[in-house]
Design a protein around this motif. Sequence first.
Motif, PDB file in Angstrom:
ATOM      1  N   MET A 126       0.834  -1.189   0.000  1.00 58.35           N
ATOM      2  CA  MET A 126       0.000   0.000   0.000  1.00 58.35           C
ATOM      3  C   MET A 126       0.875   1.248   0.000  1.00 58.35           C
ATOM      4  SD  MET A 126      -2.647   1.429   2.907  1.00 58.35           S
ATOM      5  CE  MET A 126      -3.434  -0.169   3.056  1.00 58.35           C
ATOM      6  N   ARG A 127       0.479   2.212  -0.802  1.00 57.25           N
ATOM      7  CA  ARG A 127       1.231   3.464  -0.882  1.00 57.25           C
ATOM      8  C   ARG A 127       0.379   4.598  -0.308  1.00 57.25           C
ATOM      9  NH1 ARG A 127       4.757   6.190  -5.694  1.00 57.25           N
ATOM     10  NH2 ARG A 127       4.105   8.352  -5.416  1.00 57.25           N
ATOM     11  N   ILE A 128       1.003   5.425   0.522  1.00 59.73           N
ATOM     12  CA  ILE A 128       0.329   6.593   1.069  1.00 59.73           C
ATOM     13  C   ILE A 128       1.100   7.822   0.619  1.00 59.73           C
ATOM     14  CG2 ILE A 128      -0.537   7.755   3.126  1.00 59.73           C
ATOM     15  CD1 ILE A 128      -0.307   5.095   4.612  1.00 59.73           C
ATOM     16  N   ASP A 129       0.479   8.641  -0.226  1.00 59.68           N
ATOM     17  CA  ASP A 129       1.068   9.907  -0.643  1.00 59.68           C
ATOM     18  C   ASP A 129       0.582  10.991   0.311  1.00 59.68           C
ATOM     19  OD1 ASP A 129       2.440   9.644  -3.504  1.00 59.68           O
ATOM     20  OD2 ASP A 129       0.700   8.318  -3.477  1.00 59.68           O
ATOM     21  N   ILE A 130       1.521  11.781   0.834  1.00 61.56           N
ATOM     22  CA  ILE A 130       1.167  12.824   1.794  1.00 61.56           C
ATOM     23  C   ILE A 130       1.680  14.170   1.297  1.00 61.56           C
ATOM     24  CG2 ILE A 130       1.264  13.590   4.190  1.00 61.56           C
ATOM     25  CD1 ILE A 130       2.096  10.757   4.967  1.00 61.56           C
ATOM     26  N   TRP A 131       0.755  15.062   0.960  1.00 61.03           N
ATOM     27  CA  TRP A 131       1.134  16.432   0.643  1.00 61.03           C
ATOM     28  C   TRP A 131       1.216  17.207   1.953  1.00 61.03           C
ATOM     29  CZ3 TRP A 131      -1.175  13.543  -3.057  1.00 61.03           C
ATOM     30  CH2 TRP A 131      -0.684  13.658  -4.365  1.00 61.03           C
ATOM     31  N   SER A 132       2.357  17.875   2.145  1.00 63.34           N
ATOM     32  CA  SER A 132       2.624  18.492   3.433  1.00 63.34           C
ATOM     33  C   SER A 132       3.613  19.635   3.260  1.00 63.34           C
ATOM     34  CB  SER A 132       3.208  17.430   4.378  1.00 63.34           C
ATOM     35  OG  SER A 132       3.718  17.990   5.556  1.00 63.34           O
ATOM     36  N   ASP A 133       3.565  20.592   4.183  1.00 57.64           N
ATOM     37  CA  ASP A 133       4.601  21.616   4.258  1.00 57.64           C
ATOM     38  C   ASP A 133       5.255  21.497   5.622  1.00 57.64           C
ATOM     39  OD1 ASP A 133       6.276  23.706   3.666  1.00 57.64           O
ATOM     40  OD2 ASP A 133       4.702  25.187   3.303  1.00 57.64           O
ATOM     41  N   VAL A 134       6.569  21.638   5.658  1.00 53.84           N
ATOM     42  CA  VAL A 134       7.297  21.393   6.895  1.00 53.84           C
ATOM     43  C   VAL A 134       7.128  22.493   7.936  1.00 53.84           C
ATOM     44  CG1 VAL A 134       9.000  19.821   5.952  1.00 53.84           C
ATOM     45  CG2 VAL A 134       9.390  22.278   5.759  1.00 53.84           C
ATOM     46  N   VAL A 135       6.453  23.589   7.579  1.00 60.65           N
ATOM     47  CA  VAL A 135       6.152  24.632   8.572  1.00 60.65           C
ATOM     48  C   VAL A 135       4.675  24.626   8.948  1.00 60.65           C
ATOM     49  CG1 VAL A 135       8.068  26.107   7.891  1.00 60.65           C
ATOM     50  CG2 VAL A 135       5.843  26.404   6.784  1.00 60.65           C
ATOM     51  N   CYS A 136       3.968  23.585   8.540  1.00 63.86           N
ATOM     52  CA  CYS A 136       2.539  23.456   8.848  1.00 63.86           C
ATOM     53  C   CYS A 136       2.376  22.658  10.144  1.00 63.86           C
ATOM     54  CB  CYS A 136       1.833  22.733   7.701  1.00 63.86           C
ATOM     55  SG  CYS A 136       0.204  22.085   8.107  1.00 63.86           S
ATOM     56  N   PRO A 137       1.882  23.292  11.216  1.00 68.79           N
ATOM     57  CA  PRO A 137       1.763  22.561  12.487  1.00 68.79           C
ATOM     58  C   PRO A 137       0.806  21.387  12.417  1.00 68.79           C
ATOM     59  CG  PRO A 137       0.654  24.693  12.617  1.00 68.79           C
ATOM     60  CD  PRO A 137       1.429  24.690  11.339  1.00 68.79           C
ATOM     61  N   PHE A 138      -0.280  21.538  11.677  1.00 69.48           N
ATOM     62  CA  PHE A 138      -1.241  20.443  11.567  1.00 69.48           C
ATOM     63  C   PHE A 138      -0.630  19.244  10.840  1.00 69.48           C
ATOM     64  CE2 PHE A 138      -4.010  24.162  12.052  1.00 69.48           C
ATOM     65  CZ  PHE A 138      -4.786  23.743  13.126  1.00 69.48           C
ATOM     66  N   CYS A 139       0.358  19.511   9.975  1.00 64.73           N
ATOM     67  CA  CYS A 139       0.996  18.417   9.247  1.00 64.73           C
ATOM     68  C   CYS A 139       1.791  17.520  10.184  1.00 64.73           C
ATOM     69  CB  CYS A 139       1.900  18.978   8.151  1.00 64.73           C
ATOM     70  SG  CYS A 139       1.011  19.786   6.800  1.00 64.73           S
ATOM     71  N   TRP A 140       2.463  18.113  11.163  1.00 61.38           N
ATOM     72  CA  TRP A 140       3.224  17.289  12.115  1.00 61.38           C
ATOM     73  C   TRP A 140       2.271  16.516  13.027  1.00 61.38           C
ATOM     74  CZ3 TRP A 140       7.925  19.391  15.436  1.00 61.38           C
ATOM     75  CH2 TRP A 140       8.873  18.377  15.559  1.00 61.38           C
ATOM     76  N   ILE A 141       1.185  17.162  13.421  1.00 67.56           N
ATOM     77  CA  ILE A 141       0.175  16.472  14.235  1.00 67.56           C
ATOM     78  C   ILE A 141      -0.435  15.323  13.436  1.00 67.56           C
ATOM     79  CG2 ILE A 141      -2.095  16.716  15.310  1.00 67.56           C
ATOM     80  CD1 ILE A 141      -1.274  19.599  16.039  1.00 67.56           C
ATOM     81  N   GLY A 142      -0.800  15.604  12.188  1.00 64.97           N
ATOM     82  CA  GLY A 142      -1.377  14.560  11.345  1.00 64.97           C
ATOM     83  C   GLY A 142      -0.425  13.409  11.118  1.00 64.97           C
ATOM     84  N   LYS A 143       0.858  13.725  10.979  1.00 61.68           N
ATOM     85  CA  LYS A 143       1.863  12.678  10.801  1.00 61.68           C
ATOM     86  C   LYS A 143       1.906  11.761  12.012  1.00 61.68           C
ATOM     87  CE  LYS A 143       6.795  11.924   9.977  1.00 61.68           C
ATOM     88  NZ  LYS A 143       8.131  12.545   9.813  1.00 61.68           N
ATOM     89  N   ARG A 144       1.895  12.342  13.203  1.00 64.47           N
ATOM     90  CA  ARG A 144       1.938  11.529  14.418  1.00 64.47           C
ATOM     91  C   ARG A 144       0.680  10.668  14.546  1.00 64.47           C
ATOM     92  NH1 ARG A 144       6.527  12.198  14.243  1.00 64.47           N
ATOM     93  NH2 ARG A 144       7.951  12.984  15.856  1.00 64.47           N
ATOM     94  N   THR A 170      -3.680  31.579  20.058  1.00 60.15           N
ATOM     95  CA  THR A 170      -3.892  30.456  19.147  1.00 60.15           C
ATOM     96  C   THR A 170      -2.624  29.612  19.024  1.00 60.15           C
ATOM     97  OG1 THR A 170      -5.540  31.672  17.851  1.00 60.15           O
ATOM     98  CG2 THR A 170      -4.452  29.825  16.763  1.00 60.15           C
ATOM     99  N   GLN A 171      -1.475  30.284  18.959  1.00 55.51           N
ATOM    100  CA  GLN A 171      -0.217  29.568  18.867  1.00 55.51           C
ATOM    101  C   GLN A 171       0.101  28.806  20.152  1.00 55.51           C
ATOM    102  OE1 GLN A 171      -0.101  29.490  15.708  1.00 55.51           O
ATOM    103  NE2 GLN A 171       2.074  29.922  15.510  1.00 55.51           N
ATOM    104  N   GLU A 172      -0.242  29.381  21.283  1.00 59.12           N
ATOM    105  CA  GLU A 172      -0.012  28.694  22.549  1.00 59.12           C
ATOM    106  C   GLU A 172      -0.889  27.454  22.657  1.00 59.12           C
ATOM    107  OE1 GLU A 172       1.724  27.498  25.793  1.00 59.12           O
ATOM    108  OE2 GLU A 172       2.410  29.252  24.663  1.00 59.12           O
ATOM    109  N   GLN A 173      -2.113  27.546  22.137  1.00 54.86           N
ATOM    110  CA  GLN A 173      -2.985  26.372  22.108  1.00 54.86           C
ATOM    111  C   GLN A 173      -2.374  25.271  21.225  1.00 54.86           C
ATOM    112  OE1 GLN A 173      -6.767  27.840  20.775  1.00 54.86           O
ATOM    113  NE2 GLN A 173      -7.195  28.945  22.683  1.00 54.86           N
TER     114      GLN A 173
END
Length: 220
Positions: free
Chosen positions: A1-19, A80-83
């Motif tokens: 199975m292949r999972i393609d992930i579009w992401s930006d390395v400065v996107c906080p939600f991307c790191w959360i989604g990765k975890r 918002t950033q502290e949250q």
Amino acid sequence: MRIDIWSDVVCPFCWIGKRHLESALEVFRADHPDTDVEVVWRAFELDPAAPRHGESGVDESSAQMLSRKYGMPQAEAEATQEQMAGRFRELGLEFDWRSATISSTFDAHRLAALAADHEKADEIDEALRRAHFTDGERLSDPAVLRRIGVEAGLPADAVDQMLSGDGFGERVREDVEAARGIGVQGVPFFVFDGRLAVSGAQPVEVFGQALEQAVAGRQD
């Protein structure tokens, strides 16, 4: 199975989604030991106009960027950033939003593309995110990118050659165009086996369901 992930390395939600995806994959791999899963990172620029290294301008913090982009008071942007930092802590991550500055991620994506060719994609992805969110480093700085690449085990001469020219730039542009072609409006954006899409930093359970649906679709 292949999972393609579009992401930006400065996107906080991307790191959360990765975890969240990693947690779901741990369970999935235990339940499906015969199913190989390949994760492919695809480039996406949240702000293609962000300043590159050496360009004039004052460094803008992530809170200042939110205030400017969405017209919210600075105090609200900081709250918002502290949250977000709190959400990071729940996952064992650190977000020093007071130090994180906004800059171009194009060259960081080029480094990630080089890393993929050397089977170091995940190591570089983690290092880039840590450099931005935790250490407050500029991801458009060639010296920062060179250090990250070499410390991750990439050949120094390959990193230098990439940084001195436009190597892997076309691959980054192709990823961005591919995202537009399938209607990606924001990241993270996950595509399972080219058929099933999941948008955003969804809960672990949602990723688990997507994995099960994807593997079931392959068996039909």
